[in-house]
Design an enzyme around this catalytic site. Structure first.
Site, PDB file in Angstrom:
ATOM      1  N   HIS A  39     -60.039  24.681  22.491  1.00 22.66           N
ATOM      2  CA  HIS A  39     -58.849  25.146  23.202  1.00 22.66           C
ATOM      3  C   HIS A  39     -57.642  25.164  22.270  1.00 22.66           C
ATOM      4  O   HIS A  39     -57.602  24.468  21.261  1.00 22.66           O
ATOM      5  CB  HIS A  39     -58.585  24.339  24.482  1.00 22.66           C
TER       6      HIS A  39
ATOM      7  N   ASN B 205     -62.954  21.254  22.029  1.00 24.06           N
ATOM      8  CA  ASN B 205     -63.718  22.318  22.700  1.00 24.06           C
ATOM      9  C   ASN B 205     -63.202  23.711  22.329  1.00 24.06           C
ATOM     10  O   ASN B 205     -63.576  24.702  22.955  1.00 24.06           O
ATOM     11  CB  ASN B 205     -63.669  22.132  24.224  1.00 24.06           C
TER      12      ASN B 205
ATOM     13  N   ASP C 286     -46.948  23.779  25.974  1.00 28.11           N
ATOM     14  CA  ASP C 286     -47.577  23.370  27.228  1.00 28.11           C
ATOM     15  C   ASP C 286     -46.923  22.105  27.775  1.00 28.11           C
ATOM     16  O   ASP C 286     -46.128  21.459  27.089  1.00 28.11           O
ATOM     17  CB  ASP C 286     -49.101  23.182  27.065  1.00 28.11           C
TER      18      ASP C 286
ATOM     19  N   GLU D 277     -58.209  26.867  27.921  1.00 29.08           N
ATOM     20  CA  GLU D 277     -59.553  26.303  27.851  1.00 29.08           C
ATOM     21  C   GLU D 277     -60.581  27.413  27.612  1.00 29.08           C
ATOM     22  O   GLU D 277     -60.287  28.605  27.826  1.00 29.08           O
ATOM     23  CB  GLU D 277     -59.870  25.582  29.173  1.00 29.08           C
TER      24      GLU D 277
HETATM   25  C1  GLP Z   1     -53.764  18.643  23.666  1.00 30.49           C
HETATM   26  C2  GLP Z   1     -52.749  19.767  23.519  1.00 30.49           C
HETATM   27  C3  GLP Z   1     -53.191  20.753  22.487  1.00 30.49           C
HETATM   28  C4  GLP Z   1     -53.569  20.053  21.195  1.00 30.49           C
HETATM   29  C5  GLP Z   1     -54.709  19.125  21.479  1.00 30.49           C
HETATM   30  C6  GLP Z   1     -55.238  18.418  20.233  1.00 30.49           C
HETATM   31  O1  GLP Z   1     -54.834  18.998  24.454  1.00 30.49           O
HETATM   32  N1  GLP Z   1     -52.516  20.457  24.739  1.00 30.49           N
HETATM   33  O2  GLP Z   1     -52.135  21.672  22.253  1.00 30.49           O
HETATM   34  O3  GLP Z   1     -53.939  20.992  20.231  1.00 30.49           O
HETATM   35  O4  GLP Z   1     -54.231  18.166  22.395  1.00 30.49           O
HETATM   36  O5  GLP Z   1     -54.602  17.202  20.052  1.00 30.49           O
HETATM   37  P1  GLP Z   1     -54.944  16.131  18.934  1.00 30.49           P
HETATM   38  O6  GLP Z   1     -54.150  16.532  17.748  1.00 30.49           O
HETATM   39  O7  GLP Z   1     -54.495  14.822  19.512  1.00 30.49           O
HETATM   40  O8  GLP Z   1     -56.399  16.184  18.679  1.00 30.49           O
END
Ligand code: GLP
Length: 256
Positions: free
Chosen positions: A150, A148, A75, A155
């Site tokens: 995702h 959440n 992403d 989402e």
């Molecule tokens: C972002 C990314 C996700 C990732 C999420 C969790 O939203 N787009 O791909 O899984 O963060 O990140 P963290 O490891 O900082 O909790």
């Protein structure tokens, strides 16, 4: 009946063991053809990439193999250019490619040019998905999980038929990711994200989660029925999916 594999490790060993898991897959693959890895970002992956780099410094087989991998980011925010410190292009370059001396030409990200002309909505494959296919498909998809549920920026409510497309971020994601920006108003509201169908097509998927704040999302993902309200839960239907977590993230999982 879910076929996913669960690996639960002590929090202090999480980074090293998670990076060893990735390193071993990359080394095993090395002689076949350039491996295609779908890469994730976020705080969890930052620690894991750091441990991977540490190992590559003392493991020539890994260091060499990392140079031949094709990296496809999951992403990217809409509206941040690749030099913005919070862009995922910058994240991937600074946390993995540059420290591992990998050419940045090996990294692809979803963007306006490769997504918008043929967005992966309504069951249609996007140009970005086609790029992965043309390289032989994703051999190992790395993923994190949002609080959440995702995965990438899919989402809650995302259809499992989704391919790479431009998406709106939910308020909870904007608020969770605002910790990385000096002002919450700077957090982009939109992103390009691979879809659930993109992830399901990978040969192997591994989702990493650490910390208590992921416990509820993992409980829903693993113990609940696969459903669009928790996009990560659909990954439990993948034939080769591993969830790699620490005890804290696993703290709400109970034996059946
Ligand atoms: C972002 C990314 C996700 C990732 C999420 C969790 O939203 N787009 O791909 O899984 O963060 O990140 P963290 O490891 O900082 O909790």
């Amino acid at each position: 009946m879910t076929r996913i594999k669960l690996v639960i490790v002590p929090p202090e060993e999480f980074g090293r063991m998670a990076s060893d898991y990735i390193a071993n897959r990359i080394i095993d693959f090395h002689d076949r053809r350039p491996m295609n890895i779908g890469t994730a970002t976020g705080g969890t992956m930052e620690g894991i990439y750091g441990s991977l780099i540490e190992r590559a410094r003392r493991d020539d087989a890994l260091a060499n193999a990392l140079q031949t991998v094709n990296y496809f980011a999951m992403d990217e925010y809409v509206g941040l250019d690749g030099d913005h410190p919070q862009s995922y292009a910058y994240f991937m370059r600074s946390r993995l490619l540059e420290p591992a001396a990998v050419s940045t030409s090996r990294l692809q990200l979803p963007n306006k040019e490769n997504v918008e002309p043929a967005p992966g909505a309504g069951g249609c494959i996007s140009m970005y998905d086609q790029m992965m296919t043309d390289c032989g498909g994703i051999d190992l998809q790395l993923a994190g999980i949002g609080t959440n549920g995702h995965v990438a920026f899919n989402e809650p409510g995302t259809s499992r038929d989704s391919w790479t497309r431009r998406v709106l971020l939910s308020e909870s994601t904007i608020s969770a990711n605002s910790r990385y920006f000096s002002d919450p108003s700077e957090v982009p509201r939109e992103a390009y994200s691979i879809g659930i169908a993109t992830i399901m097509r990978a040969e192997r998927v591994v989702l990493f989660a650490s910390g208590k704040n992921k416990a509820s999302a993992l409980e829903r993902m693993i113990r609940g029925r696969p459903g669009d309200d928790c996009p990560a839960s659909v990954l439990t239907l993948h034939p080769n999916c591993t969830v790699f977590m620490d005890w804290e993230a696993a703290s709400k999982l109970r034996p059946y």
